[in-house]
Design an enzyme around this catalytic site. Structure first.
Site, mmCIF file in Angstrom:
data_model
loop_
_atom_site.group_PDB
_atom_site.id
_atom_site.type_symbol
_atom_site.label_atom_id
_atom_site.label_comp_id
_atom_site.label_asym_id
_atom_site.label_seq_id
_atom_site.Cartn_x
_atom_site.Cartn_y
_atom_site.Cartn_z
ATOM 1 N N GLY A 12 0.775 -1.238 0.000
ATOM 2 C CA GLY A 12 0.000 0.000 0.000
ATOM 3 C C GLY A 12 0.804 1.284 0.000
ATOM 4 O O GLY A 12 0.285 2.341 0.394
ATOM 5 N N SER A 13 2.044 1.247 -0.492
ATOM 6 C CA SER A 13 2.844 2.482 -0.421
ATOM 7 C C SER A 13 2.352 3.540 -1.416
ATOM 8 O O SER A 13 2.418 4.736 -1.124
ATOM 9 C CB SER A 13 4.335 2.191 -0.620
ATOM 10 O OG SER A 13 4.626 1.888 -1.961
ATOM 11 N N ASN A 14 1.855 3.112 -2.570
ATOM 12 C CA ASN A 14 1.287 4.106 -3.500
ATOM 13 C C ASN A 14 0.023 4.727 -2.922
ATOM 14 O O ASN A 14 -0.191 5.936 -3.024
ATOM 15 C CB ASN A 14 1.001 3.463 -4.863
ATOM 16 C CG ASN A 14 2.240 3.406 -5.733
ATOM 17 O OD1 ASN A 14 2.675 4.424 -6.254
ATOM 18 N ND2 ASN A 14 2.819 2.224 -5.871
ATOM 19 N N ILE A 93 -10.438 -6.817 -12.578
ATOM 20 C CA ILE A 93 -11.626 -6.063 -12.169
ATOM 21 C C ILE A 93 -12.837 -6.680 -12.864
ATOM 22 O O ILE A 93 -12.809 -6.945 -14.062
ATOM 23 C CB ILE A 93 -11.485 -4.587 -12.593
ATOM 24 C CG1 ILE A 93 -10.199 -3.990 -12.012
ATOM 25 C CG2 ILE A 93 -12.691 -3.763 -12.160
ATOM 26 C CD1 ILE A 93 -10.100 -4.045 -10.525
ATOM 27 N N ASN A 107 -4.707 2.618 -12.814
ATOM 28 C CA ASN A 107 -3.696 1.718 -12.270
ATOM 29 C C ASN A 107 -2.310 2.323 -12.502
ATOM 30 O O ASN A 107 -2.129 3.154 -13.391
ATOM 31 C CB ASN A 107 -3.774 0.350 -12.955
ATOM 32 C CG ASN A 107 -2.814 -0.653 -12.347
ATOM 33 O OD1 ASN A 107 -2.631 -0.697 -11.121
ATOM 34 N ND2 ASN A 107 -2.164 -1.455 -13.180
ATOM 35 N N HIS A 109 1.779 1.015 -13.059
ATOM 36 C CA HIS A 109 2.596 -0.171 -13.358
ATOM 37 C C HIS A 109 4.060 0.261 -13.409
ATOM 38 O O HIS A 109 4.383 1.294 -14.004
ATOM 39 C CB HIS A 109 2.165 -0.774 -14.702
ATOM 40 C CG HIS A 109 2.856 -2.067 -14.995
ATOM 41 N ND1 HIS A 109 2.460 -3.263 -14.427
ATOM 42 C CD2 HIS A 109 3.936 -2.347 -15.763
ATOM 43 C CE1 HIS A 109 3.268 -4.223 -14.847
ATOM 44 N NE2 HIS A 109 4.173 -3.705 -15.654
ATOM 45 N N GLU A 179 7.039 6.247 -8.868
ATOM 46 C CA GLU A 179 5.613 5.873 -8.855
ATOM 47 C C GLU A 179 4.825 6.788 -7.921
ATOM 48 O O GLU A 179 3.763 7.296 -8.271
ATOM 49 C CB GLU A 179 5.436 4.424 -8.369
ATOM 50 C CG GLU A 179 5.920 3.378 -9.333
ATOM 51 C CD GLU A 179 5.580 1.974 -8.848
ATOM 52 O OE1 GLU A 179 4.436 1.743 -8.415
ATOM 53 O OE2 GLU A 179 6.457 1.105 -8.894
HETATM 54 C C1 GRF Z 1 3.784 -1.029 -7.378
HETATM 55 O O1 GRF Z 1 5.050 -1.265 -7.917
HETATM 56 C C2 GRF Z 1 2.786 -0.779 -8.485
HETATM 57 O O2 GRF Z 1 3.336 -0.189 -9.607
HETATM 58 C C3 GRF Z 1 2.338 -2.169 -8.840
HETATM 59 O O3 GRF Z 1 2.319 -2.865 -7.612
HETATM 60 C C4 GRF Z 1 3.229 -2.263 -6.690
HETATM 61 C C5 GRF Z 1 2.441 -1.933 -5.477
HETATM 62 O O4 GRF Z 1 3.228 -1.413 -4.447
HETATM 63 N N1 GRF Z 1 1.068 -2.163 -9.532
HETATM 64 P P1 GRF Z 1 2.510 -0.706 -3.209
HETATM 65 O O5 GRF Z 1 1.533 -1.721 -2.632
HETATM 66 O O6 GRF Z 1 1.812 0.506 -3.715
HETATM 67 O O7 GRF Z 1 3.593 -0.396 -2.241
#
Ligand code: GRF
Length: 199
Positions: A12-14, A93, A107, A109, A179
């Protein structure tokens, strides 16, 4: 303010980067809900800590795929979610959620799609493939979500150089920082109207 709903399977870091941007006022949006297929996902814990409703929803809780799709759609709608943000969500989804939120599901990536996307291309696999291919440049893609993995319309990309001594872990760490920044920036541009989503 637009309301954000997250789908996340892991760390969940994003999601956290986006929540923090909202909390600090850098992003004019309200994060309201996180759904995870994984009851132990750190994303659920982080969501709760930051005041989001955090729900575990999976085939385990809802049986068949159609019932799960229906329940996830209902949860997003009952929380009046405007944009669905995938943040490390490892499942496809369902058709109902896709149609209820057509062109409103995003999303991120960790590669320059269409390179290194699709089934099985997640986590370190992506960065291992970049290094194995001898590429000197990789990056990040934010895209709209459709029924296939990693194949919806691209909204933004940013490149990251691959260093000669990078391994998958070092590259993943550098890409992840980008990201966090790019996802927040793209959301900001959607909210300000600088990026227009299809109707
Ligand atoms: C990220 O690298 C994102 O690009 C991919 O999955 C990873 C998720 O990382 N879809 P986090 O859970 O957001 O830390």
């Amino acid at each position: 303010m637009k309301r954000l709903g997250f789908l996340a399977s892991g760390r969940g870091s994003n999601m956290l980067a986006i929540i923090r941007a909202c909390e600090s006022g850098r992003l004019p949006a309200s994060p309201v809900l996180v759904i995870s297929n994984n009851p132990d996902a750190r994303a659920l814990q982080l969501g709760s800590e930051h005041g989001l409703e955090a729900l575990h929803m999976s085939r385990r809780t809802h049986g068949d795929a159609a019932a799960l799709d229906q329940a996830m759609t209902a949860a997003m709608q009952s929380h009046q979610v405007d944009l669905v943000i995938l943040a490390g969500y490892m499942k496809k989804i369902g058709p109902q959620l896709l149609s209820a939120y057509a062109h409103r599901i995003l999303n991120i990536h960790p590669s320059l799609l269409p390179r290194h996307g699709g089934r099985g291309m997640y986590g370190l696999h992506v960065h291992e493939a970049v290094i194995a291919a001898g590429e000197t440049e990789t990056g990040v893609t934010v895209h709209l979500v459709n029924a296939e993995y990693d194949s919806g319309d691209i909204l933004a990309q940013r490149t990251v150089s691959v260093a000669a001594d990078d391994d998958a872990e070092s590259l993943a760490a550098r890409v992840l920082e980008v990201e966090h920044r790019l996802y927040t920036e793209v959301l900001g541009k959607i909210l300000s109207g600088e990026i227009t989503l299809p109707e």
